[in-house]
Design a protein around this motif. Structure first.
Motif, short mmCIF file in Angstrom:
data_model
loop_
_atom_site.label_atom_id
_atom_site.label_comp_id
_atom_site.label_asym_id
_atom_site.label_seq_id
_atom_site.Cartn_x
_atom_site.Cartn_y
_atom_site.Cartn_z
N ASN A 33 -45.82 37.97 21.04
CA ASN A 33 -45.23 37.95 22.38
C ASN A 33 -45.14 36.52 22.93
O ASN A 33 -44.17 36.16 23.60
CB ASN A 33 -46.03 38.85 23.32
CG ASN A 33 -45.78 40.32 23.05
OD1 ASN A 33 -44.69 40.71 22.62
ND2 ASN A 33 -46.78 41.16 23.28
N ALA A 34 -46.14 35.69 22.62
CA ALA A 34 -46.10 34.28 23.05
C ALA A 34 -44.95 33.55 22.36
O ALA A 34 -44.27 32.71 22.97
CB ALA A 34 -47.42 33.59 22.74
N GLN A 35 -44.70 33.87 21.09
CA GLN A 35 -43.58 33.26 20.37
C GLN A 35 -42.24 33.66 21.01
O GLN A 35 -41.36 32.82 21.23
CB GLN A 35 -43.59 33.68 18.89
CG GLN A 35 -44.87 33.37 18.13
CD GLN A 35 -45.21 31.90 18.05
OE1 GLN A 35 -44.33 31.04 18.01
NE2 GLN A 35 -46.49 31.58 18.06
N LYS A 36 -42.11 34.94 21.28
CA LYS A 36 -40.86 35.43 21.90
C LYS A 36 -40.63 34.77 23.25
O LYS A 36 -39.51 34.34 23.56
CB LYS A 36 -40.94 36.96 22.10
CG LYS A 36 -40.55 37.76 20.88
CD LYS A 36 -40.19 39.20 21.19
CE LYS A 36 -40.99 39.86 22.27
NZ LYS A 36 -40.68 41.28 22.46
N GLU A 37 -41.66 34.70 24.06
CA GLU A 37 -41.53 34.12 25.41
C GLU A 37 -41.14 32.65 25.34
O GLU A 37 -40.45 32.13 26.23
CB GLU A 37 -42.84 34.28 26.19
CG GLU A 37 -43.08 35.71 26.68
CD GLU A 37 -44.54 35.94 27.07
OE1 GLU A 37 -45.27 34.96 27.34
OE2 GLU A 37 -44.96 37.12 27.09
N ALA A 38 -41.58 31.96 24.29
CA ALA A 38 -41.25 30.54 24.15
C ALA A 38 -39.82 30.33 23.67
O ALA A 38 -39.31 29.21 23.72
CB ALA A 38 -42.22 29.88 23.17
N GLY A 39 -39.18 31.39 23.17
CA GLY A 39 -37.78 31.28 22.77
C GLY A 39 -37.55 31.02 21.29
O GLY A 39 -36.51 30.46 20.92
N VAL A 40 -38.52 31.41 20.44
CA VAL A 40 -38.28 31.24 19.00
C VAL A 40 -37.10 32.12 18.58
O VAL A 40 -36.73 33.06 19.27
CB VAL A 40 -39.54 31.56 18.16
CG1 VAL A 40 -40.71 30.69 18.59
CG2 VAL A 40 -39.90 33.03 18.20
N HIS A 41 -36.54 31.80 17.42
CA HIS A 41 -35.28 32.42 17.02
C HIS A 41 -35.43 33.50 15.96
O HIS A 41 -34.47 34.22 15.66
CB HIS A 41 -34.31 31.34 16.54
CG HIS A 41 -34.06 30.28 17.58
ND1 HIS A 41 -34.93 29.22 17.80
CD2 HIS A 41 -33.07 30.14 18.49
CE1 HIS A 41 -34.47 28.47 18.79
NE2 HIS A 41 -33.34 29.00 19.22
#
Length: 302
Positions: A33-41
């Motif tokens: 979820n932290a990765q998604k929130e940071a905008g990873v692709h």
């Protein structure tokens, strides 16, 4: 075939374990979820950082299905294939497709130093067996097999072989690939300490390691470089370099899991035979992480 672009920041995520050596899907979800929130692709499962060689078939299936459900189609979920036999690689690709993966990252045959001809045949067999798009992981430094441009010439006859994770550690290879294949073969840097240089030279993305602990900073470097804001990206990259060097180390899994603890999105638990860092090396790594956390830069809008 699931359509997506081989571009952007793609974390090779760690696998989270409980203190009694079970999959820790709760902490794993916190990190994703932290990765998604940071905008990873995209998310890449089952690489070296994911301790895939220690996972059972059932654990791999559980991890893939959990991630696919958690991501819910928002970004691609890519599965790494690192097998000893062609038959097992084909089976792993079939399983990935059934379990809802969007794409594959593929290493050459493991534990056998295959010839160029054998390596090409191995990749071809998997490409023919699946409709999923494939990124070839080219890392002759660690895996002793180089996928040369002449080998890629043969492999690119298959439409689903679309990208390379470029880990030769030779920045000039990016220009050679672009000169030879244009946009037919997307390039993602696979070495954290060469990422910004690779992006500037035309790489399409970054398969990242320290992103596991520092997702916002990693995405910021990528987005700023692509926007031509080199000075701002450089400032973040210079801060990041001592941390990024923790990725080019035999204990990269332990190093990065310690960093995840420091940023609150992971635990230190690794699976035997790996063990947590000890003694002076542990102190050295912790001091690098502590300095990085203390001096974390402001991230500009992008």
């Amino acid at each position: 075939m699931t359509k997506f672009e081989w571009k952007g920041v793609m974390p090779a995520v760690t696998t989270k374990f409980t203190a009694d050596d079970q999959l820790d899907l709760e902490m794993f979800s916190v990190n994703i979820n932290a990765q998604k929130e940071a905008g990873v692709h995209a998310i890449i499962l089952g690489g070296t950082l994911g301790e895939a060689s220690t996972l059972s078939v059932d654990e791999k299936r559980e991890l893939v299905e959990h991630t696919v459900a958690l991501i819910n189609g928002e970004i691609p979920v890519i599965i790494n294939i690192a097998e000893q036999t062609t038959r097992d690689a084909v089976k792993a690709a079939e399983n990935a497709e059934k379990q809802g993966a969007s794409g594959l990252m593929m290493l050459p045959p493991m534990r056998y130093n295959a010839t160029d001809y054998e390596t090409v045949a191995y990749f071809e067999a998997v490409a023919k067996s699946t409709s999923l798009p494939i990124m070839i992981y080219n890392n002759p430094v660690d895996y002793k097999i180089e996928v040369t441009l002449d080998m890629f010439e043969k492999l690119l006859r298959y439409n689903n072989i679309q990208a390379v994770k470029e880990s030769t550690r030779d920045i000039t290879n990016i220009t050679r690939i672009k000169n030879r294949f244009g946009d037919r073969l997307n390039i993602l840097c696979g070495v954290d300490t060469l990422a910004m240089e690779s992006l500037i030279m035309g790489a399409d993305g970054w398969v990242a390691g320290l992103v596991c602990a520092f997702p916002r900073e990693t995405v910021a470097i990528y987005e700023l470089v692509k926007a031509g804001r080199i000075k701002e990206a450089t400032d973040i990259y210079r801060w990041f370099m001592p941390l990024l060097e923790l990725d080019i180390n035999p204990q990269l899994v332990q190093n990065i899991k310690l960093a995840e603890v420091a940023t609150g999105i992971g635990t230190e638990n690794v699976r035997l035979p790996r063990m947590p860092l000890q003694g002076e090396e542990r102190d050295r790594v912790l001091s690098i992480i502590a300095e990085g956390v203390k001096t974390r830069p402001e991230i500009p809008e992008f």
